[in-house]
Design an enzyme around this catalytic site. Structure first.
Site, PDB file in Angstrom:
ATOM      1  N   CYS A 102       0.891  -0.983  -0.060  1.00 22.75           N
ATOM      2  CA  CYS A 102      -0.065   0.006  -0.168  1.00 22.75           C
ATOM      3  C   CYS A 102       0.848   1.274  -0.023  1.00 22.75           C
ATOM      4  O   CYS A 102       1.517   1.633   1.001  1.00 22.75           O
ATOM      5  CB  CYS A 102      -1.008  -0.225   1.190  1.00 22.75           C
ATOM      6  N   CYS A 105       0.577   3.546   2.760  1.00 23.74           N
ATOM      7  CA  CYS A 105       1.235   3.267   4.107  1.00 23.74           C
ATOM      8  C   CYS A 105       2.714   3.567   4.229  1.00 23.74           C
ATOM      9  O   CYS A 105       2.959   3.920   5.034  1.00 23.74           O
ATOM     10  CB  CYS A 105       1.019   1.782   4.300  1.00 23.74           C
TER      11      CYS A 105
END
Ligand SMILES: Cc1cc2nc3c(=O)[nH]c(=O)nc-3n(C[C@H](O)[C@H](O)[C@H](O)COP(=O)(O)OP(=O)(O)OC[C@H]3O[C@@H](n4cnc5c(N)ncnc54)[C@H](O)[C@@H]3O)c2cc1C
Length: 543
Positions: A102, A105
């Site tokens: 991600c 993230c």
């Protein structure tokens, strides 16, 4: 035309492959496109993730955010999660649920770590406050864990007391004390959210001084940990275990034990402890016949149900805390539940418990000395609640002075007069500025203090579902609630007949003890007032 190094070697490799008859020749531009393809997909994914990517880590990043091994923040999985949180050396826990693929993230990582650095790792400034951990939901070993907490997007931040995270799952509607932190896109915003929850004003610029202490913002304010039913149960179960292990159940103490047991049967805030105590009381004649030693069945009796004590604390976590802290919580939470007519007997039960079963000699002596100084009769619940509160504050102030001399204290729990202004501003009459470690009592608004205590140890007592006691990780909802009785499966069930009978008997018995105690107090008061009257007359004559 000179071709750049890597491209040149790639062309040579391709020509060599062509000569061996493998694959069709591709022009360098189409190859560049192929090379760029993953990058384009990544960009596309980032933009598709839209809101989330824009929300998380959109501030100034400190590094490229690659998730490398040897991170500052430990990565937990389904196998390590519970045990790590139960052993977490901090009062609160913050867990980031992310996925290694991600992009948002990755961007968020430096922000998360910038805050984590204040609380964890070799250069931490505020020790024992927040335990930081993360869970990679893209890792097979963590998928069940992420399902358990209903993680729907990355990164998600969950905040709770460490044991709460260890034993619970998350309901669709998130309730305190297991909550999701949102609006924490940058390190600054995350720290603000943490400060809000623990009543501090830590700053990213906080640093340790040479002597190892934290410098910077109000680091000596005590943490505001709510009182939890778990700790009241834990203290009750540990008390019984200590009484048994230390062989304190001798004939001379039988009366004190029964008196305290009756108080537990009737007024313990936990149903499982009321039931366990009631079972013991109703079978007392067989389990501990008068004039004899208790039977093995008595000694093995689980006072608060099986599985307790569990040997961990929620509100009383931390160095030099635990049992004695839990015992205070037990006394206070009993005091706010007794009726006016029972208050004197409850006071007597607590008094004899400390005298016979609290094996901290210094604590015992101080407590008995405070009782001996008491002149007013305990005639109502309010008297009892306020006397215990005042006595506890006297201990706090004495210990604060001792800590000042010895320089040994738990920085998160400095001894202070309680409740703090942050907890209850209306409890103080004068809005004077006090030091956090003040050893002087302010002028109290006593009625407000009583109201505050009734709520803190009554309606606001944190409770957890039964899973905390059975060690079962329910995939269902966490029903963290407040107010005393457990909200788990057994919480709503009727008290078993035998326990109900015992509770009834104990209530009557406790009522009788209360009546007897009040009569004794009245006699004593009469004797005291006639003695003082005589003393006053003698003094007046001398003058
Ligand atoms: C009866 C008794 C007597 C003790 N006497 C001594 C002693 O003489 N010497 C000694 O070294 N230790 C004594 N202790 C232990 C000491 O009081 C603390 O329990 C211990 O130092 C751990 O402190 P703590 O920071 O966990 O907070 P604790 O003082 O244990 O308090 C637990 C929690 O109660 C709440 N609280 C704090 N003050 C009050 C108050 N006034 N009224 C209501 N709630 C409050 C707070 O939420 C706090 O976190 C005694 C304990 C008990 C139960």
């Amino acid at each position: 035309m000179s071709v750049p190094g890597p491209l040149h070697s790639w062309m040579q490799r391709r020509r060599w492959a062509m000569r061996r008859g493998g694959g069709a020749w591709q022009s360098p531009p189409s190859m560049v496109l192929r090379l760029l393809f993953p990058v384009l997909v990544l960009v596309l994914l980032t933009s598709l993730e839209g809101g989330n990517a824009a929300r998380w880590g959109s501030g100034s990043a400190v590094d490229d955010g690659a998730l490398t091994s040897g991170d500052l923040v430990p990565t937990l999985n389904a196998e390590t999660f519970n045990s790590s949180l139960l052993a977490a050396p901090a009062n609160w826990a913050l867990v980031e649920f992310y996925a290694n693929w991600c992009p948002a993230c990755k961007k968020y990582k430096p922000h998360f770590e910038r805050v984590a650095r204040l609380f964890t790792g070799p250069n931490r400034v505020h020790e024992g406050v927040v335990y930081f951990a993360k869970v990679d939901c893209a890792d097979q070993a963590s998928q069940k864990l992420c399902e358990r907490f209903s993680i729907r997007y990355y990164p998600s931040l969950l905040w709770a007391l460490p044991p709460v995270l260890a034993i619970s799952s998350r309901s669709a509607k998130i309730q305190s004390p297991l909550e999701e932190i949102t609006n924490a896109q940058t390190a600054e915003a995350l720290l603000e959210q943490i400060n809000k929850r623990i009543g501090k004003s830590f700053s990213l610029s906080d640093a340790t001084t040479e002597d190892g202490k934290a410098s910077g913002t109000n680091t000596s304010e005590p943490l505001q940990m709510p009182a939890s039913l778990h700790d009241v149960e834990e203290a009750t179960a540990q008390a019984f275990k200590i009484i048994v292990d230390e062989k304190m159940l001798i004939s001379d103490n039988r009366g004190s034990f029964v008196q305290f047991l009756m108080l537990l049967v009737v007024h313990h805030p936990s149903e499982r402890c009321r039931k366990g105590s009631a079972n013991l009381l109703v079978n007392l004649a067989e389990l501990w016949p008068a004039g004899q030693v208790p039977t093995a069945a008595f000694l093995d009796h689980p006072l608060c149900g099986s599985g307790l004590p569990r040997n961990f604390w929620v509100s009383c976590r931390g160095e030099r805390r635990g049992y004695s802290c839990g015992l205070w919580l037990l006394f206070h939470s009993l005091s706010v539940r007794v009726a006016d007519s029972e208050s004197a007997a409850a006071f007597s039960a607590i008094h004899s418990f400390v005298e016979h079963f609290f094996n901290c000699q210094e604590c015992q002596q101080h407590f008995l000395e405070m009782i001996s100084r008491k002149r007013d009769v305990i005639a109502s619940q309010e008297d009892l609640v306020l006397w215990l509160w005042h006595a506890h504050n006297e201990v706090n102030m004495r210990l604060a002075k001792e800590e000042e001399v010895s320089k040994i204290w738990n920085p998160n729990y400095p001894k202070v007069v309680w409740p703090t202004r942050q907890q209850c501003s209306e409890c103080r009459v004068v809005a004077s500025v006090e030091k956090a470690s003040s050893t002087e009592e302010p002028e109290w608004a006593v009625k407000a203090v009583y109201k505050f205590l009734k709520d803190w140890y009554g309606a606001s007592l944190l409770t957890f579902p039964d899973t905390i006691h059975e060690g079962v990780e329910s995939e269902g909802q966490i029903a963290v609630s407040r107010g005393g009785d457990e909200s788990g499966r057994n919480g709503s069930s009727a008290v078993r007949n035998i326990a109900a009978v015992a509770i009834l008997l104990a209530s009557c018995g406790f009522g009788l003890v209360a009546l007897w105690w009040r009569m004794q107090q009245k006699k004593r008061k009469a004797a005291y007032s006639s003695c003082c009257y005589a003393y006053g007359r003698r003094r007046r004559r001398r003058i």
